[in-house]
Design a protein around this motif. Sequence first.
Motif, PDB file in Angstrom:
ATOM      1  N   UNK A 131     -14.926 -33.841  -8.065  1.00 11.33           N
ATOM      2  CA  UNK A 131     -15.989 -33.726  -7.054  1.00 11.33           C
ATOM      3  C   UNK A 131     -15.406 -33.582  -5.655  1.00 11.33           C
ATOM      4  N   UNK A 132     -14.516 -34.496  -5.280  1.00  6.67           N
ATOM      5  CA  UNK A 132     -13.955 -34.436  -3.926  1.00  6.67           C
ATOM      6  C   UNK A 132     -13.115 -33.180  -3.723  1.00  6.67           C
ATOM      7  N   UNK A 133     -12.361 -32.794  -4.756  1.00 10.47           N
ATOM      8  CA  UNK A 133     -11.548 -31.577  -4.653  1.00 10.47           C
ATOM      9  C   UNK A 133     -12.443 -30.348  -4.462  1.00 10.47           C
ATOM     10  N   UNK A 134     -13.552 -30.311  -5.203  1.00 13.27           N
ATOM     11  CA  UNK A 134     -14.461 -29.169  -5.083  1.00 13.27           C
ATOM     12  C   UNK A 134     -15.090 -29.111  -3.697  1.00 13.27           C
ATOM     13  N   UNK A 135     -15.331 -30.275  -3.109  1.00 16.67           N
ATOM     14  CA  UNK A 135     -15.932 -30.308  -1.772  1.00 16.67           C
ATOM     15  C   UNK A 135     -14.910 -29.949  -0.688  1.00 16.67           C
ATOM     16  N   UNK A 136     -13.659 -30.341  -0.880  1.00 19.80           N
ATOM     17  CA  UNK A 136     -12.608 -29.891   0.042  1.00 19.80           C
ATOM     18  C   UNK A 136     -12.510 -28.366   0.000  1.00 19.80           C
ATOM     19  N   UNK A 137     -12.543 -27.818  -1.210  1.00 19.17           N
ATOM     20  CA  UNK A 137     -12.503 -26.357  -1.355  1.00 19.17           C
ATOM     21  C   UNK A 137     -13.682 -25.717  -0.637  1.00 19.17           C
ATOM     22  N   UNK A 138     -14.861 -26.346  -0.762  1.00 20.10           N
ATOM     23  CA  UNK A 138     -16.044 -25.828  -0.078  1.00 20.10           C
ATOM     24  C   UNK A 138     -15.869 -25.807   1.430  1.00 20.10           C
ATOM     25  N   UNK A 139     -15.244 -26.839   1.978  1.00 17.15           N
ATOM     26  CA  UNK A 139     -14.984 -26.878   3.420  1.00 17.15           C
ATOM     27  C   UNK A 139     -14.072 -25.720   3.835  1.00 17.15           C
ATOM     28  N   UNK A 140     -13.051 -25.457   3.020  1.00 18.57           N
ATOM     29  CA  UNK A 140     -12.147 -24.338   3.321  1.00 18.57           C
ATOM     30  C   UNK A 140     -12.877 -22.995   3.252  1.00 18.57           C
ATOM     31  N   UNK A 141     -13.781 -22.866   2.283  1.00 12.68           N
ATOM     32  CA  UNK A 141     -14.547 -21.624   2.152  1.00 12.68           C
ATOM     33  C   UNK A 141     -15.396 -21.392   3.399  1.00 12.68           C
ATOM     34  N   UNK A 142     -16.112 -22.429   3.832  1.00 14.92           N
ATOM     35  CA  UNK A 142     -16.977 -22.298   5.012  1.00 14.92           C
ATOM     36  C   UNK A 142     -16.158 -21.954   6.252  1.00 14.92           C
ATOM     37  N   UNK A 143     -15.044 -22.647   6.449  1.00 13.60           N
ATOM     38  CA  UNK A 143     -14.227 -22.378   7.639  1.00 13.60           C
ATOM     39  C   UNK A 143     -13.606 -20.987   7.587  1.00 13.60           C
ATOM     40  N   UNK A 144     -13.297 -20.520   6.396  1.00 14.14           N
ATOM     41  CA  UNK A 144     -12.754 -19.168   6.268  1.00 14.14           C
ATOM     42  C   UNK A 144     -13.783 -18.124   6.662  1.00 14.14           C
ATOM     43  N   UNK A 145     -15.031 -18.336   6.275  1.00 10.17           N
ATOM     44  CA  UNK A 145     -16.092 -17.413   6.667  1.00 10.17           C
ATOM     45  C   UNK A 145     -16.386 -17.509   8.160  1.00 10.17           C
ATOM     46  N   UNK A 146     -16.194 -18.670   8.734  1.00  8.48           N
ATOM     47  CA  UNK A 146     -16.342 -18.850  10.187  1.00  8.48           C
ATOM     48  C   UNK A 146     -15.272 -18.059  10.936  1.00  8.48           C
ATOM     49  N   UNK A 147     -14.040 -18.192  10.486  1.00 13.28           N
ATOM     50  CA  UNK A 147     -12.929 -17.549  11.180  1.00 13.28           C
ATOM     51  C   UNK A 147     -12.883 -16.051  10.938  1.00 13.28           C
ATOM     52  N   UNK A 148     -13.238 -15.634   9.719  1.00 17.74           N
ATOM     53  CA  UNK A 148     -13.111 -14.226   9.356  1.00 17.74           C
ATOM     54  C   UNK A 148     -14.338 -13.398   9.739  1.00 17.74           C
ATOM     55  N   UNK A 149     -15.524 -13.959   9.497  1.00 18.62           N
ATOM     56  CA  UNK A 149     -16.757 -13.189   9.689  1.00 18.62           C
ATOM     57  C   UNK A 149     -17.665 -13.758  10.773  1.00 18.62           C
ATOM     58  N   UNK A 150     -17.271 -14.865  11.362  1.00 19.50           N
ATOM     59  CA  UNK A 150     -18.074 -15.423  12.449  1.00 19.50           C
ATOM     60  C   UNK A 150     -19.318 -16.163  12.024  1.00 19.50           C
TER      61      UNK A 150
END
Length: 321
Positions: free
Chosen positions: A154-173
């Motif tokens: 669960x925690x690992x999947x949520x860490x991954x989710x945080x990385x996904x969101x930040x990647x979309x923030x940095x890449x696509x705004x």
Amino acid sequence: MLKGKKILMTGGAGFIGSTLVSKLVMNNEILIYDNFSRDSISTKNIKSGNLKIIRGDILDVDFLNKQVNQFKPQVVIHLAAVAGIDTVIKNPVETLDVNITGTFNLMKALEPCSKRLERVLDFSTSEVLGAYAYKSTELDATNFAPVGEARWTYSISKVAGEHILHSYFKTFGYPIVIIRPFNIYGPGQVGEGAIHQFIKNAVLNKDIEIHGDGDQIRSWCYIDDMVNGIMLCLTKRKAVGQIFNIGNPKGTITISSLAEKIVSLTGTKAKIKYIPKNYVDVELRIPSIDKATSMLGYKPKVDLNEGIMRSYKWYKTQLQK
């Protein structure tokens, strides 16, 4: 306060989502996309032409894309997830799939309407901070727990989710904000939370079961304070691109003392019973909310005694129907 917005809520039928819908539905158009693995919204009795509910799975890419493209949201609140210790331990593969693949699916589905987006709010978890989190800040290292313990998927999947969101923030705004909730409770809660189970059993005069010796420490945050934190994350411009701990450090107590407090406050005839704990657990979880306080003005107001009694009265009404 949000007004006149089109708000997509994945997992919106759950405890936090349905409470948030109650607050937002009068002044906004809301689409709930949920597979109803948990249902709290049926207890809310919300009747509004501003609310549409779609039964759908976050893993159903085609159906998800269709609903997002038709609705064209301005605000997205991503709550859909597999959660709860028992559920996660029994379903580690599903946990990883829903929480990681599902998050990716949603981010991709939003691409055609990304220019319309004003906020994308993601719900992570305090568990990303590991088994011992004392006044943990958003800058503390996330914890990659031992492989082989299903609890930590669960925690690992949520860490991954945080990385996904930040990647979309940095890449696509994408205008993302990430919330790490710390032990939320209150009227309408469904699932496996300790305080929820303890209060229900207090109403029913059934044994209150504590796993292990009860010395695990938690900080409990009432749902109204959580919703206040969410609203600040949705409306404050400076929140974009940030992670926030949302909780109430003043609601800190051991699990054993929590059970004793509930028995004392409610006058229940329920007995406290200690049973073996057959899973790894988070032993200490207390947030630092300094960042949310300084940047957003977040300040929890409901103390633990008041929150317990509000919850007890609500569950008593529901369970006696």
